[in-house]
Enzyme design. Structure first.
Site, PDB file in Angstrom:
ATOM      1  N   GLU A   1     -10.872   9.393  -7.748  1.00  0.00           N
ATOM      2  CA  GLU A   1     -10.263  10.354  -6.814  1.00  0.00           C
ATOM      3  C   GLU A   1     -10.894  11.732  -6.823  1.00  0.00           C
ATOM      4  O   GLU A   1     -10.190  12.760  -6.954  1.00  0.00           O
ATOM      5  CB  GLU A   1      -8.765  10.484  -7.111  1.00  0.00           C
ATOM      6  CG  GLU A   1      -7.997   9.186  -6.949  1.00  0.00           C
ATOM      7  CD  GLU A   1      -6.482   9.357  -6.896  1.00  0.00           C
ATOM      8  OE1 GLU A   1      -5.799   8.390  -6.557  1.00  0.00           O
ATOM      9  OE2 GLU A   1      -6.006  10.486  -7.155  1.00  0.00           O
TER      10      GLU A   1
ATOM     11  N   ASN B   1      -7.335   3.678  -4.237  1.00  0.00           N
ATOM     12  CA  ASN B   1      -5.980   3.935  -4.729  1.00  0.00           C
ATOM     13  C   ASN B   1      -5.112   4.150  -3.505  1.00  0.00           C
ATOM     14  O   ASN B   1      -5.312   5.141  -2.780  1.00  0.00           O
ATOM     15  CB  ASN B   1      -5.949   5.179  -5.626  1.00  0.00           C
ATOM     16  CG  ASN B   1      -6.838   5.020  -6.842  1.00  0.00           C
ATOM     17  OD1 ASN B   1      -7.278   3.906  -7.179  1.00  0.00           O
ATOM     18  ND2 ASN B   1      -7.130   6.121  -7.515  1.00  0.00           N
TER      19      ASN B   1
ATOM     20  N   TYR C   1       3.531   7.339  -1.451  1.00  0.00           N
ATOM     21  CA  TYR C   1       3.049   8.663  -1.005  1.00  0.00           C
ATOM     22  C   TYR C   1       2.843   8.697   0.509  1.00  0.00           C
ATOM     23  O   TYR C   1       2.891   9.751   1.127  1.00  0.00           O
ATOM     24  CB  TYR C   1       1.744   9.020  -1.717  1.00  0.00           C
ATOM     25  CG  TYR C   1       1.903   9.276  -3.192  1.00  0.00           C
ATOM     26  CD1 TYR C   1       1.116   8.589  -4.125  1.00  0.00           C
ATOM     27  CD2 TYR C   1       2.827  10.200  -3.668  1.00  0.00           C
ATOM     28  CE1 TYR C   1       1.261   8.810  -5.486  1.00  0.00           C
ATOM     29  CE2 TYR C   1       2.991  10.438  -5.029  1.00  0.00           C
ATOM     30  CZ  TYR C   1       2.195   9.734  -5.925  1.00  0.00           C
ATOM     31  OH  TYR C   1       2.358   9.949  -7.277  1.00  0.00           O
TER      32      TYR C   1
ATOM     33  N   LYS D   1       6.040   5.074 -12.846  1.00  0.00           N
ATOM     34  CA  LYS D   1       5.582   3.927 -12.037  1.00  0.00           C
ATOM     35  C   LYS D   1       5.285   2.709 -12.923  1.00  0.00           C
ATOM     36  O   LYS D   1       4.757   1.694 -12.460  1.00  0.00           O
ATOM     37  CB  LYS D   1       4.327   4.301 -11.244  1.00  0.00           C
ATOM     38  CG  LYS D   1       4.547   5.388 -10.222  1.00  0.00           C
ATOM     39  CD  LYS D   1       3.332   5.567  -9.335  1.00  0.00           C
ATOM     40  CE  LYS D   1       3.537   6.730  -8.393  1.00  0.00           C
ATOM     41  NZ  LYS D   1       3.532   8.038  -9.143  1.00  0.00           N
TER      42      LYS D   1
HETATM   43  C1  GCU Z   1      -3.338   8.630  -8.581  1.00  0.00           C
HETATM   44  C2  GCU Z   1      -4.101   8.792  -9.854  1.00  0.00           C
HETATM   45  C3  GCU Z   1      -3.290   8.471 -11.054  1.00  0.00           C
HETATM   46  C4  GCU Z   1      -1.868   8.960 -10.854  1.00  0.00           C
HETATM   47  C5  GCU Z   1      -1.267   8.192  -9.703  1.00  0.00           C
HETATM   48  C6  GCU Z   1       0.149   8.618  -9.404  1.00  0.00           C
HETATM   49  O1  GCU Z   1      -3.817   7.768  -7.730  1.00  0.00           O
HETATM   50  O2  GCU Z   1      -5.325   8.155  -9.937  1.00  0.00           O
HETATM   51  O3  GCU Z   1      -3.883   9.060 -12.162  1.00  0.00           O
HETATM   52  O4  GCU Z   1      -1.107   8.821 -11.996  1.00  0.00           O
HETATM   53  O5  GCU Z   1      -2.009   8.445  -8.546  1.00  0.00           O
HETATM   54  O6  GCU Z   1       0.303   9.517  -8.594  1.00  0.00           O
HETATM   55  O7  GCU Z   1       1.063   8.075 -10.004  1.00  0.00           O
END
Ligand code: GCU
Length: 741
Positions: A477, A528, A534, A634
């Site tokens: 990212e 991702n 999101y 998560k």
């Molecule tokens: C991102 C990221 C992670 C992060 C995740 C999240 O994509 O790469 O490091 O923890 O999103 O927002 O949970």
């Protein structure tokens, strides 16, 4: 192998059926003869693990197979590896003079600690984005036995976050910048007989040249992995090649008939006179049967380091075949001096897994010529109340949960993880995506580029011999699709290729155009994507993936992250999409999120990998959402590893073959409605529901989900039982919960 005079060149090859063509007398009983020097050729891609040093190399425990031993001949290995776990003094903060032997660490503020250690175990997991980032000092005395005279003594740190300065007896041995890879210093010159004082200043303050500059996880400070005292003969396998094992194993031309084995052996002559190093690399199968032996000599001047390439062949190799059959050979590299064949020798053992793999833009991933669905999880290395200072028991527990869920692959994000965990992946047959911590922001500062390169070289060379690792992750990212980011990723992709052409590089993209420059540098492209968390809703994922596949038809695509937050204490039925940064993350929403995603993923073989974000809840001190500040929730399993969330069982129902049944929303207690919908996951085709002893009904389901809508509950406590049956009606698994109303 044996260093007996004249025995060097007298070996013959042996077939797995044990038939031998000649048995030299010096081999111990039970050791089958092996071919010498270069013998035959073979297939592609082989590896082993990052530097396993044995207390007594005379007897080598079998990797993977039967637990037999391979007796080694000749004098005992001159290599020893001592863990320095106890006896440390620690000060949380900056101190002047702590590197000096005479410094009094009995003063206020100093405390006894054991290593692995972190000073952020509590403050980096409780939210507030205010954990202490700065210096910490470690001091430890030890008395050096006289026996090390004439040998080289190394201090090895398996990791220190993030900048470490190492002193011995007040003398600065060096500095390491980077929080996730091992490093070593030759301590021989600073050593003294009797009491020695090791002092280490570790600092996890933000520095502009050391990635990660920012990320969604806490950067625990300290000596959070083991510290070793490694003693080797003056003539030894190189310990200074980016702290790697010094032995690199590879196979090529792999087929059922044979595989070519290539060993690169780095040797350092730490003595004051020239030497001729005699190297023997022997390969034993899981039963301790020798299947190959490669030998060679390397003349070295005093103080010189050199490399010897040895090639050989393994007939009818037993392939490392992922979860189905993670077969490991064991490679023993032995080094002696031609001048003194019975003198000191160095011995190193590495596992070897022989396999070949490919990734296709349409058919996805194949292992050993067969398609294999790479479905799994991302894993961070922290644990509640311990940060990153965890041990083998915690690694074992994490592995057991990942295996129980039925994963075939794991992305070890976002940094180099413990060699012990890569070993576990070798043994359990999990395909690994290993990566460097190039997360989010980068800078164009040459020092930043240099450190990113260093961390990639350390990752690759230290982990080179793991058969489970197939992919090197060069970044995650990068936020802006600009020239510096593209230049850096281009450079790292080229570096990965030059360091290791036997594997593929990959990159996890988000946050800028899917068809922009950033996802184009690595061999493989991964994304991702958080549809239904999101962005948008979870039903949009499939169409997005198909559109991307169409837009980039030759790109080899994977889903490197997808996930949703879930609290064990918050429930809702039917679940609504929550505010991601809110404090209400109902467990039920995470379940439906993953149900929808897996339904879309299992029908898209062009995605070579699918990695859930995340296997476990983890610490991210900047966060303040869900029911626990400082936590990313998560995970499919709680931060303390005590509780598997419902979504864990959804994947288990799809990926794991051992029969089970799981009643979801079991923590949704008490119930507030007279009727409830009951949802059950199982990998069995039929399920019977009883409530308070009365049969509700039996359902059949091909989707692993069984739903009973509007089931009435009595006032008070209700006993709910589900029995799952196989196709023949045999009752195989059962689950029970009680809900009060
Ligand atoms: C991102 C990221 C992670 C992060 C995740 C999240 O994509 O790469 O490091 O923890 O999103 O927002 O949970």
């Amino acid at each position: 192998m044996a260093v007996l005079a004249g025995a060097w060149l007298a070996c013959t090859s042996s077939k797995p059926d044990g038939s031998a063509t000649g048995v030299p007398s010096f081999l111990a009983p039970g050791v089958e003869p092996t071919p010498t020097g270069t013998a035959g050729s073979g297939g592609s891609t082989a590896t082993g693990s990052g530097g396993e040093m044995l207390p007594n190399p005379m007897l080598v425990p079998s990797g993977g197979g039967s637990g037999g031993t391979t007796p080694l001949l000749g004098p005992p290995s001159g290599r020893s590896d001592t863990l320095l776990r106890e006896g440390w003094r620690f000060f949380a903060g900056e101190v002047t003079g702590a590197e000096q032997p005479g410094y009094d660490d009995g003063q206020l503020g100093w405390q006894d600690v054991t290593v692995p250690h972190t000073w952020n175990a509590q403050d980096a997991q409780d939210g507030g984005s205010n954990y202490r980032r700065g210096a910490g000092w470690y001091r430890r005395h030890w008395s050096e036995p006289a026996s090390t005279a004439g040998r080289r003594v190394y201090l090895q740190f398996d990791a220190a976050n993030s900048v470490a300065d190492v002193y011995l007896n007040g003398r600065r041995l060096g500095q390491h910048r980077g929080g996730y890879s091992a490093f070593r210093f030759d301590a021989t010159a600073a050593l003294r007989e009797g009491d020695n004082l090791l002092a280490v200043r570790v600092d996890n303050a933000a520095v502009p040249d050391v990635p990660p500059l920012s990320a969604d996880f806490s950067f625990f400070g300290g000596l959070y992995r083991d510290v070793h005292l490694v003693v080797v003969p003056a003539l030894h396998l190189d310990l200074e090649d980016a702290a790697s094992p010094g032995v690199y194993l590879n196979t090529s031309e792999v087929s059922a008939a044979s595989a070519e084995l290539h060993a690169r052996v780095r040797v350092r002559n730490g003595s004051a006179e020239s030497e001729t190093a005699r190297v023997a690399v022997s390969v034993a199968d899981a039963d301790g049967v020798l299947v190959a032996n490669l030998e060679g000599e390397l003349p070295l001047a005093a103080g010189q380091t050199g490399e010897l390439g040895l090639d050989g062949e393994i007939a009818e190799p037993h392939l490392w075949n992922g979860r189905l059959d993670p077969y490991l050979y064991r490679v023993t590299a032995q080094l002696t001096s031609a001048r003194d064949p019975l003198g000191d020798r160095d011995v190193l053992v590495q596992p070897l897994g022989i396999r070949f793999f490919s990734v296709d833009a349409n058919s996805g991933f194949s292992l050993n010529g067969r398609p294999l669905d790479l479905h799994g999880v991302n894993r961070h290395q922290d644990r509640i109340n311990r940060g990153w200072a965890i041990g083998e028991a915690e690694h074992d527990e994490d592995m057991a949960l990942i295996v129980e869920m039925g994963a075939s692959a794991v992305r070890l994000a976002h940094y180099q993880q413990a060699q012990y965990f890569y070993d576990l992946c070798d043994r359990e047959g999990l395909v690994v995506w290993a990566e460097i911590p190039l997360v989010d922001a980068i800078t164009a500062d040459p020092a930043f580029t240099e450190n990113s390169r260093q961390q990639l070289i350390e990752l690759i060379r230290q982990s080179y011999n793991h058969p489970s690792i197939l992919f090197w992750g060069i970044g995650n990212e990068q936020r802006t699709d600009d020239a510096p980011s593209n230049a850096l990723l281009g450079e790292l992709a080229a570096l990965a290729r030059s360091e290791d052409a036997s594997r593929l590089s990959t990159y996890a993209h988000c946050c800028s155009s899917d068809t922009g420059g950033l996802p184009q540098h690595a061999d493989l492209s991964a994304y991702n994507e958080y549809f239904g968390w999101y962005t948008g809703n979870y039903d949009q994922f499939g169409a997005w993936a198909d559109a991307l596949h169409a837009a980039r038809p030759t790109a080899r695509l994977a889903l490197s992250e997808y996930g949703a937050g879930a609290s064990l204490n918050q429930h809702q039925d039917p679940p609504q999409q929550p505010a991601t940064d809110g404090t209400f993350h109902p467990e039920e929403y995470q379940s439906v999120f993953h149900e929808a995603h897996w339904a879309a993923l299992e029908t898209r073989p062009y995605l070579w990998g699918k990695f859930i974000w995340n296997m476990f809840d983890f610490a991210s001190d900047t966060r303040n959402e869900g029911d626990a500040p400082g936590r990313n929730d998560k995970g499919l399993v709680s931060y303390d590893r005590k509780t598997k969330k419902d979504a864990f069982f959804w994947y288990k129902a799809n990926w794991f073959s051992e029969p089970f049944v799981h009643i979801t929303s079991r923590r949704f207690e008490p119930r507030t409605t007279a009727n409830i919908d009951i949802k059950v996951y199982s990998n069995l085709p039929r399920a019977i529901l009883r409530v308070n002893g009365s049969l509700v009904s039996e359902l059949e389901s091909p989707t692993h989900i069984f739903r009973w809508p509007g089931v009435p509950l009595l006032q008070g406590v209700n006993q709910v039982e589900v029995v799952a049956r196989d196709a023949n009606g045999a009752a195989i698994a059962m689950d029970r919960v009680s809900w009060s109303r």
